[in-house]
Design a protein around this motif. Structure first.
Motif, PDB file in Angstrom:
ATOM      1  N   GLY A  77      36.068  -0.471  70.528  1.00  0.00           N
ATOM      2  CA  GLY A  77      36.992  -0.237  69.431  1.00  0.00           C
ATOM      3  C   GLY A  77      36.906   1.167  68.854  1.00  0.00           C
ATOM      4  O   GLY A  77      37.261   1.387  67.702  1.00  0.00           O
ATOM      5  N   ALA A  78      36.442   2.118  69.651  1.00  0.00           N
ATOM      6  CA  ALA A  78      36.269   3.491  69.163  1.00  0.00           C
ATOM      7  C   ALA A  78      37.055   4.481  70.014  1.00  0.00           C
ATOM      8  O   ALA A  78      37.306   4.248  71.199  1.00  0.00           O
ATOM      9  N   GLY A  79      37.416   5.588  69.374  1.00  0.00           N
ATOM     10  CA  GLY A  79      38.113   6.664  70.066  1.00  0.00           C
ATOM     11  C   GLY A  79      37.538   8.006  69.658  1.00  0.00           C
ATOM     12  O   GLY A  79      37.048   8.179  68.533  1.00  0.00           O
ATOM     13  N   ALA A  80      37.587   8.944  70.586  1.00  0.00           N
ATOM     14  CA  ALA A  80      37.129  10.316  70.350  1.00  0.00           C
ATOM     15  C   ALA A  80      38.355  11.211  70.253  1.00  0.00           C
ATOM     16  O   ALA A  80      39.112  11.338  71.220  1.00  0.00           O
ATOM     17  N   ILE A  81      38.550  11.812  69.085  1.00  0.00           N
ATOM     18  CA  ILE A  81      39.681  12.718  68.895  1.00  0.00           C
ATOM     19  C   ILE A  81      39.355  14.060  69.535  1.00  0.00           C
ATOM     20  O   ILE A  81      38.262  14.586  69.388  1.00  0.00           O
ATOM     21  N   ARG A  82      40.337  14.568  70.243  1.00  0.00           N
ATOM     22  CA  ARG A  82      40.208  15.854  70.923  1.00  0.00           C
ATOM     23  C   ARG A  82      41.492  16.643  70.763  1.00  0.00           C
ATOM     24  O   ARG A  82      42.536  16.106  70.441  1.00  0.00           O
ATOM     25  N   LYS A  83      41.399  17.909  71.061  1.00  0.00           N
ATOM     26  CA  LYS A  83      42.543  18.798  71.269  1.00  0.00           C
ATOM     27  C   LYS A  83      43.543  18.821  70.111  1.00  0.00           C
ATOM     28  O   LYS A  83      44.754  18.826  70.307  1.00  0.00           O
ATOM     29  N   MET A  84      43.034  18.866  68.880  1.00  0.00           N
ATOM     30  CA  MET A  84      43.887  19.015  67.701  1.00  0.00           C
ATOM     31  C   MET A  84      44.120  20.503  67.488  1.00  0.00           C
ATOM     32  O   MET A  84      43.228  21.225  67.026  1.00  0.00           O
ATOM     33  N   PHE A  85      45.290  20.964  67.879  1.00  0.00           N
ATOM     34  CA  PHE A  85      45.649  22.371  67.755  1.00  0.00           C
ATOM     35  C   PHE A  85      47.088  22.491  67.299  1.00  0.00           C
ATOM     36  O   PHE A  85      47.961  21.768  67.786  1.00  0.00           O
ATOM     37  N   VAL A  86      47.334  23.406  66.379  1.00  0.00           N
ATOM     38  CA  VAL A  86      48.686  23.710  65.935  1.00  0.00           C
ATOM     39  C   VAL A  86      48.841  25.227  65.972  1.00  0.00           C
ATOM     40  O   VAL A  86      47.976  25.962  65.488  1.00  0.00           O
ATOM     41  N   GLU A  87      49.933  25.672  66.571  1.00  0.00           N
ATOM     42  CA  GLU A  87      50.228  27.097  66.651  1.00  0.00           C
ATOM     43  C   GLU A  87      50.240  27.691  65.242  1.00  0.00           C
ATOM     44  O   GLU A  87      50.747  27.084  64.298  1.00  0.00           O
ATOM     45  N   LYS A  88      49.698  28.891  65.112  1.00  0.00           N
ATOM     46  CA  LYS A  88      49.484  29.523  63.802  1.00  0.00           C
ATOM     47  C   LYS A  88      50.725  29.498  62.905  1.00  0.00           C
ATOM     48  O   LYS A  88      50.648  29.168  61.727  1.00  0.00           O
ATOM     49  N   GLU A  89      51.881  29.831  63.459  1.00  0.00           N
ATOM     50  CA  GLU A  89      53.111  29.893  62.662  1.00  0.00           C
ATOM     51  C   GLU A  89      53.567  28.531  62.159  1.00  0.00           C
ATOM     52  O   GLU A  89      54.426  28.445  61.284  1.00  0.00           O
ATOM     53  N   GLY A 113      43.868  -1.669  68.604  1.00  0.00           N
ATOM     54  CA  GLY A 113      42.543  -2.199  68.317  1.00  0.00           C
ATOM     55  C   GLY A 113      41.432  -1.181  68.210  1.00  0.00           C
ATOM     56  O   GLY A 113      40.254  -1.517  68.342  1.00  0.00           O
ATOM     57  N   ILE A 114      41.778   0.072  67.957  1.00  0.00           N
ATOM     58  CA  ILE A 114      40.747   1.100  67.776  1.00  0.00           C
ATOM     59  C   ILE A 114      40.500   1.220  66.274  1.00  0.00           C
ATOM     60  O   ILE A 114      41.408   1.529  65.505  1.00  0.00           O
ATOM     61  N   THR A 115      39.267   0.946  65.858  1.00  0.00           N
ATOM     62  CA  THR A 115      38.953   0.902  64.426  1.00  0.00           C
ATOM     63  C   THR A 115      38.048   2.040  63.969  1.00  0.00           C
ATOM     64  O   THR A 115      37.879   2.238  62.772  1.00  0.00           O
ATOM     65  N   ASN A 116      37.454   2.752  64.891  1.00  0.00           N
ATOM     66  CA  ASN A 116      36.580   3.869  64.539  1.00  0.00           C
ATOM     67  C   ASN A 116      36.967   5.106  65.330  1.00  0.00           C
ATOM     68  O   ASN A 116      37.047   5.058  66.554  1.00  0.00           O
ATOM     69  N   LEU A 117      37.194   6.199  64.612  1.00  0.00           N
ATOM     70  CA  LEU A 117      37.532   7.468  65.241  1.00  0.00           C
ATOM     71  C   LEU A 117      36.404   8.457  64.993  1.00  0.00           C
ATOM     72  O   LEU A 117      35.871   8.539  63.879  1.00  0.00           O
ATOM     73  N   TYR A 118      36.067   9.196  66.027  1.00  0.00           N
ATOM     74  CA  TYR A 118      35.001  10.200  65.963  1.00  0.00           C
ATOM     75  C   TYR A 118      35.538  11.514  66.490  1.00  0.00           C
ATOM     76  O   TYR A 118      36.431  11.533  67.343  1.00  0.00           O
ATOM     77  N   LEU A 119      34.971  12.606  66.017  1.00  0.00           N
ATOM     78  CA  LEU A 119      35.348  13.902  66.577  1.00  0.00           C
ATOM     79  C   LEU A 119      34.237  14.899  66.357  1.00  0.00           C
ATOM     80  O   LEU A 119      33.409  14.751  65.455  1.00  0.00           O
ATOM     81  N   GLY A 120      34.256  15.910  67.206  1.00  0.00           N
ATOM     82  CA  GLY A 120      33.365  17.054  67.060  1.00  0.00           C
ATOM     83  C   GLY A 120      34.234  18.289  66.944  1.00  0.00           C
ATOM     84  O   GLY A 120      35.311  18.357  67.533  1.00  0.00           O
ATOM     85  N   THR A 121      33.777  19.253  66.171  1.00  0.00           N
ATOM     86  CA  THR A 121      34.504  20.510  66.036  1.00  0.00           C
ATOM     87  C   THR A 121      33.489  21.644  65.942  1.00  0.00           C
ATOM     88  O   THR A 121      32.287  21.415  66.024  1.00  0.00           O
TER      89      THR A 121
END
Length: 167
Positions: A77-89, A113-121
């Motif tokens: 029930g967990a997911g790893a968030i990745r690749k969160m990028f938004v162009e500067k403008e 059914g994913i109840t926990n999100l994790y990420l590294g930055t």
């Protein structure tokens, strides 16, 4: 909120656009020493994200990809968030693109059914850290991350969001 932004799932047909957005942000804007070769996940979005029970979403202004967010399903029930990028403008509270991308990922997570999100930055990405914290993510120690979390070498700051208590 920008009326002309569309959030949609991305597939292998979008790999070139994804790479063209992400690599300059990492390498040039934030001086993170990472190459495409060290991110083979960007060569096969469907295998590395969709097939895990996760996904990869893009924000499009017309035909132009201006933002991304992705999640790898890591089981339990967990997911790893990745690749969160938004162009500067396209960044900032007034544009709401990062918020829309996160909302799409959270909506998908709840439906699947994913109840926990994790990420590294990376420590240098202070605005990203503030964004996650404003959205209910709690900083946690690397040692508290799930054993099956796919760590990325540059990551030094880690977060968790419990969707069962997230409004």
């Amino acid at each position: 909120m920008e009326d002309n932004i569309i959030i949609r799932p991305l597939t292998n047909g979008d790999c070139a656009a994804i790479q063209a957005l992400i690599l300059p942000i990492q390498q040039i804007e934030f001086n993170i020493p990472i190459t495409l070769e060290k991110q083979p996940d960007l060569l096969n979005i469907e295998k590395n994200y969709h097939a895990t029970g996760g996904g990869f979403w893009g924000a499009l202004a017309g035909e132009k990809l201006v933002g991304t967010i992705a999640m790898i399903g890591i089981g339990g029930g967990a997911g790893a968030i990745r690749k969160m990028f938004v162009e500067k403008e396209w960044r900032g509270k007034e544009k709401q693109i990062a918020q829309q991308l996160l909302a799409a990922l959270i909506g998908y997570s709840r439906t699947n059914g994913i109840t926990n999100l994790y990420l590294g930055t990376v420590d240098v990405l202070k605005a990203a850290q503030r964004f996650y914290e404003r959205n209910g993510f709690q900083p946690i120690q690397k040692s508290a991350m799930p054993a099956n979390f796919p760590f990325m070498a540059p990551d030094t700051v880690f977060y968790h969001l419990d969707l069962t208590t997230y409004a």
